[in-house]
Each structure stands twice: as structure tokens, then as C-alpha cells.
Scaffold this motif. Structure first.
Motif, PDB file in Angstrom:
ATOM      1  N   LEU A 181       0.947  -1.313  -0.047  1.00 20.37           N
ATOM      2  CA  LEU A 181      -0.049  -0.078  -0.096  1.00 20.37           C
ATOM      3  C   LEU A 181       0.863   1.430  -0.117  1.00 20.37           C
ATOM      4  CD1 LEU A 181      -3.107   0.526   2.156  1.00 20.37           C
ATOM      5  CD2 LEU A 181      -1.465   2.056   2.226  1.00 20.37           C
ATOM      6  N   TYR A 182       1.818   1.487   0.937  1.00 17.02           N
ATOM      7  CA  TYR A 182       2.647   2.454   0.930  1.00 17.02           C
ATOM      8  C   TYR A 182       3.692   2.483  -0.190  1.00 17.02           C
ATOM      9  CZ  TYR A 182       1.159   3.342   5.409  1.00 17.02           C
ATOM     10  OH  TYR A 182       0.117   3.634   6.695  1.00 17.02           O
ATOM     11  N   CYS A 184       2.780   2.281  -3.395  1.00 19.95           N
ATOM     12  CA  CYS A 184       2.064   2.669  -4.639  1.00 19.95           C
ATOM     13  C   CYS A 184       1.980   4.062  -4.807  1.00 19.95           C
ATOM     14  CB  CYS A 184       0.683   2.110  -4.476  1.00 19.95           C
ATOM     15  SG  CYS A 184      -0.361   2.627  -5.919  1.00 19.95           S
ATOM     16  N   ARG A 186       0.504   5.746  -6.970  1.00 19.18           N
ATOM     17  CA  ARG A 186      -0.741   6.223  -7.284  1.00 19.18           C
ATOM     18  C   ARG A 186      -1.977   6.159  -6.191  1.00 19.18           C
ATOM     19  NH1 ARG A 186      -2.991   8.463 -11.747  1.00 19.18           N
ATOM     20  NH2 ARG A 186      -4.583   7.073 -11.785  1.00 19.18           N
ATOM     21  N   LYS A 187      -1.533   5.527  -4.975  1.00 20.27           N
ATOM     22  CA  LYS A 187      -2.412   5.441  -4.055  1.00 20.27           C
ATOM     23  C   LYS A 187      -3.708   4.376  -4.465  1.00 20.27           C
ATOM     24  CE  LYS A 187      -1.517   9.520  -1.005  1.00 20.27           C
ATOM     25  NZ  LYS A 187      -0.179   9.515  -1.548  1.00 20.27           N
ATOM     26  N   SER A 188      -3.402   3.433  -5.290  1.00 20.10           N
ATOM     27  CA  SER A 188      -4.383   2.570  -5.880  1.00 20.10           C
ATOM     28  C   SER A 188      -4.788   1.638  -4.628  1.00 20.10           C
ATOM     29  CB  SER A 188      -3.628   1.898  -7.120  1.00 20.10           C
ATOM     30  OG  SER A 188      -3.341   2.758  -7.837  1.00 20.10           O
ATOM     31  N   TYR A 190      -5.661   0.194  -1.177  1.00 23.87           N
ATOM     32  CA  TYR A 190      -6.371   0.490   0.182  1.00 23.87           C
ATOM     33  C   TYR A 190      -6.748  -0.531   1.019  1.00 23.87           C
ATOM     34  CZ  TYR A 190     -10.693  -0.402  -2.304  1.00 23.87           C
ATOM     35  OH  TYR A 190     -11.671  -1.053  -3.047  1.00 23.87           O
ATOM     36  N   ARG A 457     -13.174   3.359   2.883  1.00 24.94           N
ATOM     37  CA  ARG A 457     -11.531   3.279   2.771  1.00 24.94           C
ATOM     38  C   ARG A 457     -11.095   3.968   3.943  1.00 24.94           C
ATOM     39  NH1 ARG A 457      -9.001   4.609  -3.070  1.00 24.94           N
ATOM     40  NH2 ARG A 457     -10.342   3.538  -4.362  1.00 24.94           N
ATOM     41  N   LYS A 459      -8.667   5.650   6.582  1.00 28.37           N
ATOM     42  CA  LYS A 459      -7.837   6.700   6.334  1.00 28.37           C
ATOM     43  C   LYS A 459      -6.654   6.311   7.009  1.00 28.37           C
ATOM     44  CE  LYS A 459     -10.942  10.564   5.817  1.00 28.37           C
ATOM     45  NZ  LYS A 459     -11.925  10.107   6.216  1.00 28.37           N
ATOM     46  N   LYS A 462      -0.098   8.782   7.727  1.00 28.47           N
ATOM     47  CA  LYS A 462       1.276   8.875   7.031  1.00 28.47           C
ATOM     48  C   LYS A 462       2.414   8.294   7.980  1.00 28.47           C
ATOM     49  CE  LYS A 462       4.106  11.792   4.504  1.00 28.47           C
ATOM     50  NZ  LYS A 462       4.430  11.015   3.434  1.00 28.47           N
ATOM     51  N   ARG A 466       6.831   7.699   2.355  1.00 28.04           N
ATOM     52  CA  ARG A 466       6.077   8.061   1.194  1.00 28.04           C
ATOM     53  C   ARG A 466       4.836   8.864   1.861  1.00 28.04           C
ATOM     54  NH1 ARG A 466       6.663   6.514  -3.904  1.00 28.04           N
ATOM     55  NH2 ARG A 466       7.964   4.794  -4.010  1.00 28.04           N
TER      56      ARG A 466
END
Ligand code: SF4
Ligand code: SF4
Length: 466
Positions: A181-182, A184, A186-188, A190, A457, A459, A462, A466
Motif C-alpha cells: 500500500l505504501y 504505490c 498512485r495510491k491505488s 487501500y 476506505r 484513512k 502517514k 512516502r
């Protein structure tokens, strides 16, 4: 913040390596162009090379996280490594020419269906597959290539050649700290808020494949046809209707258990950053007690529905990983906090052979001591506890204690109360033993999956570079 995660436990002593799980998964999810080589569920023989070859070797593949100056960093960034495995690391997928079997003219010999390369359409010599070292076929060649093997002494290796093996079924671990996940850009990728399932949004994915490199379990697969990455979706359409995954339901050995666990989202980074030999404990500490009134109150305040809390109270995963401490995560040192757990194999379960190798029903120590087991604890610890042998010993001792308890009751005729002394020294009660018997021996009520309606999704804070 209390979160709910649907997780799985696999009891390795019960896996017979039949690959039914892999085949049912393949037929439901990846039986299509672009995913020929992909096995979202695969079963490996251990010791062995695995699929893709030597996936555990992160010096080669650059997956997972590293701890640098107390902070988590994606290993692929730390290594400047971007290359995902190639088809050579998986295998050349092949089909058989079944058509020929039906249309061949009658001859003296039986017709043969030759393997056909699924990419070139040519006949091929099969030289590698997703479980090539199955059943020790060539273990003396392949076992030495197992990354867990390097820590063992030579003489153990020589003994091993004669005696031990077990199967290791694997799916995506739907990790709490997923490096895929981290990674990616493109933040694709989740993580679903309601059940923790990790998914790839196919409309966003551009096929950069950072996730393939970053997943230390190599459970993201690039689809060459669509140009996007794909992975196990934990059969979420089934979960939503209260059904277990296809691999769980079809499992012949009934080795798979599924259920909800509640965890503390705010302490995920802390747990993933624990010292290596404390990683299992840190992950256990993250899991919350679903009977604790404070946890229940907070879970409700954080939007966890009643049926999830109830499912968490009945969850075999909660009992096996958290309460009984008999299940362990696979390679916790990758620091992704994997949420598929394994009850390590005893192998053998009973000692019925005497020292000369003859069957001896009167053998006094019919239940072996932990050090009589064939699989070196060190080897299991390398796979399931980042080398912490105590975690493995503790789990195996409890498994032995349960067997001793039922032997005292059923064979020696002792009362449960009297026999419970073998349980209490391992912190287990008669109720625990009965529950273990129902789940592990009889294989009843193996999953508690609450139904749900929405997809949210999560949240995720961070927490890395990334
Ligand atoms: S196992 Fe790999 S693909 Fe699955 S969530 Fe963890 S890091 Fe991502
Ligand atoms: S179906 Fe079950 S018993 Fe058969 S290989 Fe898969 S996990 Fe093992």
C-alpha cells in the motif's frame, strides 16, 4: 482507535498438501488471460524454494520494511530496488492438450496429453512449477536453497534429508502495515475500514509494480493483459454475505479458521517498529480483548457494529493468536504485521516407534517432548517468530499439553479435573481444551464472519517516507 480485521489461522499439522485451496481459488479468481502464472493461494513444501523462487530472500527482492534509526522505511527505497520478480522466478505456465485425448485415433498405446506453454502455444519441457519441490521430490537439491535453511547446522541438514517436511499454504496476509500500500505512487491500494481487506483499485492502478516488489510475501501479481496489478481479495463478496473464503470452505484438511479481531490502530507503527525478537509479542499486544467493557465501549464509539464485536468474541483467530498464543505470524521481521497466522506443526504428533524404529504400542513416552520433534525449532522460529525460539516452544508445548490431557481422559480414564494439571502449567483451562478439541480436532464452527453492507476506505496515517 479500535478497528476490526477479518483474519485467518492455518493449522499446519492438518495440511495434507492436496492443493484444493489453490485450485478453487484459481477457478474462481484467476482463471483468465493475464493471470495464468498467478496463484493468489499457493501451497509450498517446506523446506523448499517456494513460489516465486526464494521469495523470502529480501536481499534479492527488496520487500517489506526496514528499521532505520528507529523509523520504518520501505526496503525497496532503502535498497534503491525497483525490479519485481520475472516470469523465470515464478514459472512458465502450461496447459495440457486435452483435446488430443478425445480426438486421437485408436492406437496400441494410451494417448498422452503433452504440456503446452500457455504463452507461446508450443509444446514444452516442464522444468519448474509453483510447487516443484513437492513431497521432497529433490529435497537434497532444493532444501539447501530455502532461505530459512542458512541458519541451521550441517548435521541437522543431513538428518533432515531422511525425515521432515510440511506444507505451507499462503495467501495475501491483509497486513496491518502493508508495504504494498505504501509503495504505490498512485495510491491505488487501500485497506477497507470495516474489515481490513487490502485491495487494489483497478481504475487507479497504472501497473508500475512497486507493490509487487514491496510485498515481501510476493502476493501481488502483475496482469500482463490488463497492465495492472492484482492480488487476493479475501473473497470479499463472500465475506459481505457472511461466508468464509473459497480456500477456507474447500479446504480438505479443515486447517483454515477465520474470524474478526479488534485492534488498536494507533499502535500499529509502534508494534511494527518493535525489536526483532519482540515482534510477535508486540503484534499480540495490538489485539484487543473483545470481552473488555472498555474495548466494547470504544469499539462502538469508533463505529464498529454490534455483529462485528460479537463475531470477535467468538473468533477462533482471537483465541489461537491472542489468548492461547498457539498461532504465529509468517516472517514478522518483514514488519508488515501480517494477519494470517500459522499454528506450527508438531511432526510427529505421537511417538509410536521405539528407538530401533519398531512400532511399540506400550511405548511410555507416546507423546514426544518438544526436543524429540523432527522439525528443528530453529527452522520454525526462522519462519514464524523472527528467530525467537521461545515463541515456537511455547506454542508447541501447549499443543502437546492438549494431546496429553485428552489421552489422560480418554485412554487412562482420568477425570477432566484431575487431568487438567497438564493444562494449568501452560495457562490453559478445561474449557480451553474443549474449545480447542471442537475447533482443531473436530473442525467445527471454523469461521465467524459477520455480514455488512458498506465499503469504506480506511484513512491510514502517514507513517513512512512516502
Ligand atoms: S501480504 Fe503483501 S500484498 Fe498482502 S497486504 Fe501484506 S504487503 Fe500487501
Ligand atoms: S485444501 Fe487445505 S489441506 Fe489441502 S493443501 Fe489447501 S490448505 Fe492444505
Amino acid at each position: 482507535m479500535v478497528r476490526a480485521q477479518i483474519s485467518m489461522v492455518m493449522v499446519l499439522d492438518k495440511c495434507i498438501g492436496c492443493h484444493t485451496c489453490s485450485l478453487t481459488c484459481k477457478h474462481v479468481w484467476t482463471n483468465r488471460e493475464g493471470q495464468e502464472y498467478a496463484w493468489w493461494n499457493n501451497v509450498e513444501t517446506r523446506p523448499g524454494v517456494g513460489y516465486p523462487k526464494r521469495w523470502e530472500d529480501q536481499e534479492k527482492y527488496g520487500g517489506g520494511w526496514v528499521l532505520e534509526n528507529g523509523k520504518l522505511r520501505l526496503r525497496l527505497e532503502a535498497m534503491g530496488k525497483r525490479d519485481p520478480p520475472s516470469i523465470k522466478d515464478y514459472y512458465q505456465p502450461f496447459e495440457y492438450n486435452y483435446e488430443e485425448l478425445f480426438t486421437e485415433e485408436i492406437r496400441d498405446q494410451q494417448p498422452a496429453a503433452n504440456p503446452i506453454n500457455m504463452y507461446t502455444g508450443e509444446e514444452m519441457d516442464v522444468k519448474w512449477g509453483p510447487n516443484w519441490d513437492d513431497d521432497l521430490a529433490g529435497a537434497n537439491i532444493y532444501a539447501g536453497m530455502d532461505p530459512n535453511w542458512r541458519i541451521l547446522e550441517k548435521e541437522i541438514y543431513l538428518n533432515f534429508k531422511d525425515v521432515f517436511m510440511f506444507y505451507l499454504p499462503r495467501i495475501c496476509n491483509h497486513c496491518l502495515n502493508p508495504s504494498c500500500l505504501y509503495a504505490c505512487p498512485r495510491k491505488s491500494i487501500y485497506k477497507r475500514e470495516e474489515d481490513g481487506v487490502v485491495l487494489i483499485d483497478q481504475t487507479r492502478c497504472r501497473g508500475y509494480r512497486y507493490c509487487v516488489t514491496a510485498c515481501p510475501y510476493k502476493k501481488v501479481y502483475y496482469n500482463w493483459k490488463t497492465g495492472k496489478s492484482e492480488k487476493c481479495i479475501l473473497c470479499y463478496p463472500r465475506l459481505e454475505t457472511g461466508q468464509a473464503t473459497v480456500c477456507t470452505v474447500s479446504c480438505v484438511g479443515k486447517i483454515r479458521y477465520m474470524g474478526v479481531v479488534l485492534y488498536d490502530e494507533e499502535r500499529v507503527i509502534e508494534a511494527a517498529s518493535a525489536p526483532e525478537n519482540e515482534l510477535v509479542k508486540a503484534q499480540r499486544d495490538l489485539i484487543l480483548d473483545p470481552f473488555d467493557p472498555d474495548v466494547i465501549r470504544q469499539a462502538k464509539a469508533d463505529g464498529i457494529p454490534e455483529n462485528f464485536i460479537k463475531a470477535a468474541q467468538e473468533s477462533p483467530v482471537y483465541y489461537m493468536f491472542k489468548r492461547w498464543e498457539i498461532a504465529l505470524p509468517l516472517h514478522p521481521e518483514f514488519r508488515t504485521l501480517p494477519m494470517v497466522f500459522y499454528v506450527p506443526p508438531l511432526n510427529p504428533v505421537i511417538t509410536a516407534l521405539d528407538r530401533r524404529g519398531k512400532y511399540n504400542a506400550a511405548y511410555e513416552n507416546i507423546i514426544p517432548t518438544i526436543d524429540e520433534l523432527r522439525i528443528p525449532i530453529k527452522y520454525l522460529a526462522s519462519m514464524f517468530s523472527a528467530g525467537n525460539e521461545e515463541e515456537v516452544r511455547k506454542a508447541l508445548k501447549k499443543l502437546v499439553a492438549i494431546r496429553e490431557f485428552f489421552r489422560l481422559v480418554n485412554v487412562e480414564g482420568m477425570s477432566k479435573t484431575e487431568a487438567s494439571r497438564v493444562l494449568s502449567e501452560h495457562g490453559l483451562s478445561v474449557r480451553d481444551a474443549d474449545l480447542m478439541y471442537k475447533w482443531l480436532a473436530l473442525g467445527r464452527d471454523r469461521w465467524t464472519i459477520p455480514t455488512r453492507k458498506v465499503e469504506l476506505r480506511m484513512k491510514i496515517p502517514k507513517r513512512a517516507s512516502r
